[in-house]
Motif scaffolding. Structure first.
Motif, mmCIF file in Angstrom:
data_model
loop_
_atom_site.group_PDB
_atom_site.id
_atom_site.type_symbol
_atom_site.label_atom_id
_atom_site.label_comp_id
_atom_site.label_asym_id
_atom_site.label_seq_id
_atom_site.Cartn_x
_atom_site.Cartn_y
_atom_site.Cartn_z
ATOM 1 N N LYS A 145 6.271 5.391 6.682
ATOM 2 C CA LYS A 145 7.351 5.994 7.476
ATOM 3 C C LYS A 145 7.171 5.737 8.966
ATOM 4 O O LYS A 145 8.137 5.615 9.698
ATOM 5 C CB LYS A 145 7.350 7.512 7.283
ATOM 6 N N TYR A 146 5.914 5.730 9.373
ATOM 7 C CA TYR A 146 5.640 5.741 10.798
ATOM 8 C C TYR A 146 4.603 4.685 11.156
ATOM 9 O O TYR A 146 3.526 4.641 10.566
ATOM 10 C CB TYR A 146 5.126 7.136 11.172
ATOM 11 N N PHE A 147 4.939 3.828 12.099
ATOM 12 C CA PHE A 147 3.996 2.799 12.538
ATOM 13 C C PHE A 147 3.839 2.863 14.044
ATOM 14 O O PHE A 147 4.824 2.880 14.784
ATOM 15 C CB PHE A 147 4.505 1.410 12.140
ATOM 16 N N GLU A 148 2.591 2.903 14.480
ATOM 17 C CA GLU A 148 2.332 2.931 15.922
ATOM 18 C C GLU A 148 1.226 1.944 16.273
ATOM 19 O O GLU A 148 0.185 1.897 15.619
ATOM 20 C CB GLU A 148 1.923 4.346 16.343
ATOM 21 N N ALA A 149 1.475 1.124 17.288
ATOM 22 C CA ALA A 149 0.464 0.195 17.799
ATOM 23 C C ALA A 149 0.820 -0.048 19.259
ATOM 24 O O ALA A 149 1.547 -0.985 19.585
ATOM 25 C CB ALA A 149 0.458 -1.105 17.001
ATOM 26 N N VAL A 185 10.106 5.159 11.855
ATOM 27 C CA VAL A 185 9.736 5.104 13.272
ATOM 28 C C VAL A 185 8.755 3.958 13.528
ATOM 29 O O VAL A 185 7.744 3.846 12.844
ATOM 30 C CB VAL A 185 9.060 6.436 13.706
ATOM 31 N N VAL A 186 9.067 3.100 14.499
ATOM 32 C CA VAL A 186 8.124 2.063 14.931
ATOM 33 C C VAL A 186 7.929 2.214 16.428
ATOM 34 O O VAL A 186 8.874 2.117 17.206
ATOM 35 C CB VAL A 186 8.641 0.644 14.596
ATOM 36 N N ASN A 187 6.692 2.485 16.805
ATOM 37 C CA ASN A 187 6.371 2.691 18.218
ATOM 38 C C ASN A 187 5.398 1.609 18.667
ATOM 39 O O ASN A 187 4.199 1.705 18.470
ATOM 40 C CB ASN A 187 5.762 4.092 18.401
ATOM 41 N N ALA A 188 5.945 0.549 19.250
ATOM 42 C CA ALA A 188 5.133 -0.576 19.722
ATOM 43 C C ALA A 188 5.727 -1.057 21.043
ATOM 44 O O ALA A 188 6.356 -2.118 21.120
ATOM 45 C CB ALA A 188 5.118 -1.688 18.678
ATOM 46 N N PRO A 189 5.536 -0.267 22.103
ATOM 47 C CA PRO A 189 6.266 -0.493 23.352
ATOM 48 C C PRO A 189 6.049 -1.852 24.018
ATOM 49 O O PRO A 189 6.907 -2.311 24.759
ATOM 50 C CB PRO A 189 5.749 0.637 24.263
ATOM 51 N N LYS A 190 4.913 -2.532 23.731
ATOM 52 C CA LYS A 190 4.657 -3.814 24.391
ATOM 53 C C LYS A 190 5.023 -5.008 23.516
ATOM 54 O O LYS A 190 4.815 -6.153 23.898
ATOM 55 C CB LYS A 190 3.179 -3.912 24.763
ATOM 56 N N ASN A 233 0.837 -1.205 0.000
ATOM 57 C CA ASN A 233 0.000 0.000 0.000
ATOM 58 C C ASN A 233 0.868 1.249 0.000
ATOM 59 O O ASN A 233 2.086 1.178 0.157
ATOM 60 C CB ASN A 233 -0.926 -0.012 1.215
ATOM 61 N N ASN A 234 0.216 2.418 -0.152
ATOM 62 C CA ASN A 234 0.968 3.674 -0.274
ATOM 63 C C ASN A 234 0.824 4.621 0.905
ATOM 64 O O ASN A 234 1.297 5.748 0.851
ATOM 65 C CB ASN A 234 0.534 4.416 -1.548
ATOM 66 N N PHE A 235 0.153 4.184 1.964
ATOM 67 C CA PHE A 235 0.017 5.084 3.115
ATOM 68 C C PHE A 235 1.380 5.305 3.772
ATOM 69 O O PHE A 235 2.279 4.467 3.684
ATOM 70 C CB PHE A 235 -1.011 4.564 4.125
ATOM 71 N N GLU A 236 1.507 6.480 4.422
ATOM 72 C CA GLU A 236 2.782 6.837 5.051
ATOM 73 C C GLU A 236 2.766 6.639 6.554
ATOM 74 O O GLU A 236 3.801 6.575 7.201
ATOM 75 C CB GLU A 236 3.106 8.313 4.757
ATOM 76 N N ARG A 237 1.563 6.585 7.090
ATOM 77 C CA ARG A 237 1.462 6.564 8.542
ATOM 78 C C ARG A 237 0.401 5.558 8.968
ATOM 79 O O ARG A 237 -0.677 5.493 8.374
ATOM 80 C CB ARG A 237 1.054 7.967 9.010
ATOM 81 N N VAL A 238 0.710 4.770 9.973
ATOM 82 C CA VAL A 238 -0.258 3.807 10.499
ATOM 83 C C VAL A 238 -0.323 3.945 12.011
ATOM 84 O O VAL A 238 0.706 3.975 12.680
ATOM 85 C CB VAL A 238 0.159 2.353 10.131
ATOM 86 N N ASN A 239 -1.555 4.051 12.510
ATOM 87 C CA ASN A 239 -1.760 3.987 13.949
ATOM 88 C C ASN A 239 -2.943 3.072 14.204
ATOM 89 O O ASN A 239 -4.062 3.368 13.810
ATOM 90 C CB ASN A 239 -2.028 5.392 14.517
ATOM 91 N N LEU A 240 -2.672 1.933 14.821
ATOM 92 C CA LEU A 240 -3.732 0.973 15.125
ATOM 93 C C LEU A 240 -3.793 0.795 16.642
ATOM 94 O O LEU A 240 -3.149 -0.088 17.207
ATOM 95 C CB LEU A 240 -3.452 -0.359 14.414
ATOM 96 N N PRO A 241 -4.567 1.656 17.300
ATOM 97 C CA PRO A 241 -4.530 1.711 18.764
ATOM 98 C C PRO A 241 -5.041 0.456 19.460
ATOM 99 O O PRO A 241 -4.663 0.189 20.598
ATOM 100 C CB PRO A 241 -5.421 2.921 19.096
ATOM 101 N N SER A 242 -5.898 -0.325 18.802
ATOM 102 C CA SER A 242 -6.453 -1.520 19.458
ATOM 103 C C SER A 242 -5.735 -2.808 19.082
ATOM 104 O O SER A 242 -6.012 -3.863 19.654
ATOM 105 C CB SER A 242 -7.938 -1.672 19.092
#
Ligand SMILES: [Zn+2]
Length: 251
Positions: free
Chosen positions: A117-121, A140-145, A91-100
């Motif tokens: 560029k940026y992934f957060e979960a 950037v990958v932000n997945a602290p758990k 896919n072509n998205f630049e940012r992903v945030n999947l809070p659940s």
């Protein structure tokens, strides 16, 4: 409006589960599915022109290649808890945030998303094997758990900031930070990133004010080496904050 009807390029799905498959359909740009809870079909929306979806209750996708090669510009899945296999590849998205998001099973979940560029979960427990394979822009990958599956960052040569639970995973791609023995630096950046929080832009202002005040104070002091060292530290921090705020990840 009937279930399955397409109006002005918007597909309407009324049920909580739907067995239809829309692979390669080019007349769908939006999907309105307010009750949809699960997707089991492989390739359900693969190779479509879908730009956006309204699926506030969708919690599980077990269909591989479900959203592979779409035109999705963002992932708006507030309830999504589990994905299985290559669901969002190419896919072509630049940012992903999947809070659940809690779990990823199988492999290649975001394979080949070359602009990502940026992934957060923040609730994710495991980053799947080869999850970000060939995500060549991933920074950037932000997945602290999360624990990290093998080859999760295969060929992610731009990865710089990593927030995750451990650093013990296998890779032999030769270009990712793990292979280049730069992983510790990524984790260190991750630590700074976490401390910086989502208020990075405010922090820039604070840092520059602090720096000016510190400068004035230190000019009156005797220890010039210490002054130099402290100013250097501030400059580094400022550079870091600026760099990662300009990714536009906070919009
Ligand atoms: Zn590697």
């Amino acid at each position: 409006v009937e279930h399955g009807q397409i109006i002005h390029n918007c597909l309407v799905l009324k049920t909580d589960c739907c067995p239809s498959i829309y692979t390669s359909r080019k007349n769908i740009e939006f999907v309105f599915a307010p009750e949809l809870k699960q997707i089991h079909e492989d390739r359900m929306f693969c190779d479509t022109d879908i730009k956006n979806v309204y699926m506030p209750k969708l919690s599980a996708i077990s269909g591989t290649y479900c959203f592979d090669q779409t035109k999705l510009m963002k992932l708006d899945f507030p309830s999504l808890k589990t994905i299985d296999g290559r669901v969002f590849g190419m896919n072509n998205f630049e940012r992903v945030n999947l809070p659940s998001l809690l779990t990823m099973t199988n492999v290649n979940q975001f394979f080949g998303c070359s602009k990502l560029k940026y992934f957060e979960a923040v609730n994710l427990q495991l980053i799947g094997s080869n999850c970000f394979g060939q995500c060549v822009s991933l920074k950037v990958v932000n997945a602290p758990k999360a624990q990290i599956g093998s080859s999760a960052f295969f060929q992610c040569k731009k990865l710089e900031v990593l927030v995750a639970r451990d650093n013990d995973f296998y890779c032999n791609c030769k270009v990712c930070p793990k292979c280049k023995r730069m992983l510790e630096k990524c984790f260190l950046n991750g630590k700074l990133f976490t401390e910086m929080g989502i208020h990075g832009k405010i922090r820039i202002k604070c840092i520059s004010i602090q720096k000016e005040e510190l400068k004035k104070f230190l000019e009156k002091q005797q220890n010039l080496v210490l002054v130099g060292e402290l100013l250097k530290k501030f400059a580094e921090l400022e550079k870091f904050v600026l760099k990662f705020c300009q990714v536009d990840v906070y919009e």
